[in-house]
Design a protein around this motif. Structure first.
Motif, mmCIF file in Angstrom:
data_model
loop_
_atom_site.group_PDB
_atom_site.id
_atom_site.type_symbol
_atom_site.label_atom_id
_atom_site.label_comp_id
_atom_site.label_asym_id
_atom_site.label_seq_id
_atom_site.Cartn_x
_atom_site.Cartn_y
_atom_site.Cartn_z
ATOM 1 N N TRP A 1 30.559 41.185 -175.477
ATOM 2 C CA TRP A 1 31.766 41.099 -174.495
ATOM 3 C C TRP A 1 33.046 40.940 -175.111
ATOM 4 O O TRP A 1 33.991 41.604 -174.786
ATOM 5 C CB TRP A 1 31.336 39.666 -173.885
ATOM 6 C CG TRP A 1 32.463 39.417 -172.706
ATOM 7 C CD1 TRP A 1 32.604 39.974 -171.323
ATOM 8 C CD2 TRP A 1 33.562 38.667 -172.937
ATOM 9 N NE1 TRP A 1 33.560 39.417 -170.689
ATOM 10 C CE2 TRP A 1 34.356 38.605 -171.667
ATOM 11 C CE3 TRP A 1 34.278 37.736 -173.856
ATOM 12 C CZ2 TRP A 1 35.501 37.863 -171.397
ATOM 13 C CZ3 TRP A 1 35.099 36.932 -173.836
ATOM 14 C CH2 TRP A 1 36.123 37.231 -172.323
ATOM 15 N N ALA A 2 33.196 40.475 -176.329
ATOM 16 C CA ALA A 2 34.397 40.064 -177.005
ATOM 17 C C ALA A 2 34.818 41.259 -177.488
ATOM 18 O O ALA A 2 36.059 41.841 -177.560
ATOM 19 C CB ALA A 2 34.260 39.029 -178.063
ATOM 20 N N ASP A 3 33.779 42.155 -178.031
ATOM 21 C CA ASP A 3 34.304 43.592 -178.676
ATOM 22 C C ASP A 3 33.929 44.945 -177.778
ATOM 23 O O ASP A 3 33.986 45.944 -178.064
ATOM 24 C CB ASP A 3 33.323 43.629 -179.927
ATOM 25 C CG ASP A 3 33.480 42.816 -181.185
ATOM 26 O OD1 ASP A 3 34.842 41.876 -181.012
ATOM 27 O OD2 ASP A 3 32.664 42.757 -181.883
ATOM 28 N N PRO B 1 30.614 43.654 -167.866
ATOM 29 C CA PRO B 1 31.506 42.217 -168.852
ATOM 30 C C PRO B 1 30.835 41.165 -168.194
ATOM 31 O O PRO B 1 30.185 40.128 -168.860
ATOM 32 C CB PRO B 1 32.608 42.215 -168.972
ATOM 33 C CG PRO B 1 32.944 43.886 -168.648
ATOM 34 C CD PRO B 1 32.102 44.391 -167.608
ATOM 35 N N GLN B 2 30.641 41.050 -166.882
ATOM 36 C CA GLN B 2 30.277 39.763 -166.006
ATOM 37 C C GLN B 2 28.763 39.619 -166.384
ATOM 38 O O GLN B 2 28.465 38.431 -166.635
ATOM 39 C CB GLN B 2 30.544 39.817 -164.661
ATOM 40 C CG GLN B 2 32.092 39.807 -164.274
ATOM 41 C CD GLN B 2 32.646 41.056 -164.459
ATOM 42 O OE1 GLN B 2 31.997 42.220 -164.687
ATOM 43 N NE2 GLN B 2 33.983 41.052 -164.661
ATOM 44 N N ALA C 1 24.756 35.388 -171.572
ATOM 45 C CA ALA C 1 24.925 34.561 -172.587
ATOM 46 C C ALA C 1 24.918 32.926 -172.089
ATOM 47 O O ALA C 1 24.332 32.292 -172.719
ATOM 48 C CB ALA C 1 26.367 34.950 -173.290
ATOM 49 N N ALA C 2 25.362 32.782 -171.060
ATOM 50 C CA ALA C 2 25.256 31.447 -170.542
ATOM 51 C C ALA C 2 24.207 31.031 -170.290
ATOM 52 O O ALA C 2 23.692 29.655 -170.499
ATOM 53 C CB ALA C 2 26.363 31.356 -169.069
ATOM 54 N N VAL C 3 23.263 31.792 -169.562
ATOM 55 C CA VAL C 3 21.749 31.311 -169.296
ATOM 56 C C VAL C 3 21.084 31.005 -170.744
ATOM 57 O O VAL C 3 20.272 30.011 -170.708
ATOM 58 C CB VAL C 3 21.102 32.636 -168.556
ATOM 59 C CG1 VAL C 3 19.533 32.066 -168.555
ATOM 60 C CG2 VAL C 3 21.606 32.367 -166.847
#
Length: 291
Positions: free
Chosen positions: A70-72, A94-95, A101-103
């Protein structure tokens, strides 16, 4: 959730996003954590603790990959090796990457809760460092040093999970892993250097320049000296010392590979670090079994 959401089509893309098909990162994170568990326990650790750290390592590394992509997302499409990653190729949004990642990070956090508040307290900075690492490539000359901290946090967490506190052996092992991480991730960065030079990012390979091979050698040297010291502090015997010698031979082969600075050979050296971790862990297990 959208009723038309096709899980059968998305799950393989999520698996690629978290590098499920490329487990090298999980293995490089796992070996030092397992060494810490075995040394802290003086042998085979409790099954429940072993399960938490093995699964937790996979979950956190996977979450880190999703955050990294996501960052890259604006850079990966311009790098030959990463342009086909699902986010860079536009196959997922991206979402979606952030949700994955959050899960995964949430599951990892829930996993450590039964180990007590001390381990939970250690998990918080571990999560913050892992989540912020991708952004350090924008401003740190050697972001691999930050990664070295991120990839070493499993060591004190393992120590605390078993003993309730850390000691000199724990922190010496942490330092050894810090330098080992810089060594192998510099090899990784050397493989990407031709593309990275065209982007507004930093890496140890770029910063070290023509001294890159020497820098990798010095990091390996520091790592092996610290592993030896950690072994002494942990009371390790001959089997571990033999594993150190074998692992040093593997590292010497890596230096030969990266000497040409050919991207494919540098990437091969990076992948080959799995054998250093495996050999060292085997030495620890055999040494404690012998005792």
């Amino acid at each position: 959730m959208n009723a038309n959401f096709d899980w059968s089509a998305r799950l393989p893309l999520y698996w690629q996003l978290i590098r499920g098909d490329r487990p090298i990162g999980t293995l490089l994170l796992l070996w030092p954590t397992l060494i810490a568990l075995w040394w802290a326990a003086g042998g085979v650790p409790p099954p429940g603790v072993f399960f938490v750290f093995v699964v937790g390592t996979f979950l956190m590394r996977s979450a880190g990959c999703a955050i990294n992509d996501w960052a890259d997302r604006d850079f990966d499409a311009h790098v030959e090796r990463t342009r086909e990653r699902p986010l860079a190729a536009g196959k997922i949004s991206p979402q979606e990457a952030l949700k994955v990642a959050a899960v995964l990070a949430g599951l990892a956090f829930l996993l450590v809760l039964p180990l007590g508040w001390r381990v939970v307290a250690w998990s918080v900075p571990a999560l913050v460092i892992a989540a912020t690492y991708p952004f350090t490539k924008r401003f740190l000359p050697v972001p691999q040093a930050y990664l070295g901290v991120a990839f070493s946090f499993g060591i004190p967490m393992a120590w605390v999970a078993i003993r309730g506190e850390t000691d000199a052996a724990c922190w010496t092992l942490f330092a050894a892993n810090f330098f080992w991480t810089i060594a192998y991730d510099t090899e990784y960065a050397m493989a990407d250097r031709p593309d990275d030079l065209k982007l507004p990012v930093h890496s140890s390979a770029i910063t070290f320049g023509r001294w890159d091979v020497l820098a990798v050698f010095l990091c390996y040297l520091a790592a092996f000296a610290l592993w030896a010291r950690a072994g002494i502090l942990a009371g390790a015997g001959a089997p571990f010392l033999v594993s150190l010698v074998v692992a040093a031979g593997i590292a010497a082969y890596h230096l030969e590979l990266i000497g040409t600075r050919e991207p494919a050979r540098c990437f091969k050296a990076f992948l080959h670090n799995n054998y250093i971790g495996l050999v060292l862990f085997a030495g620890v297990v055999l040494d404690l079994w012998r005792a």
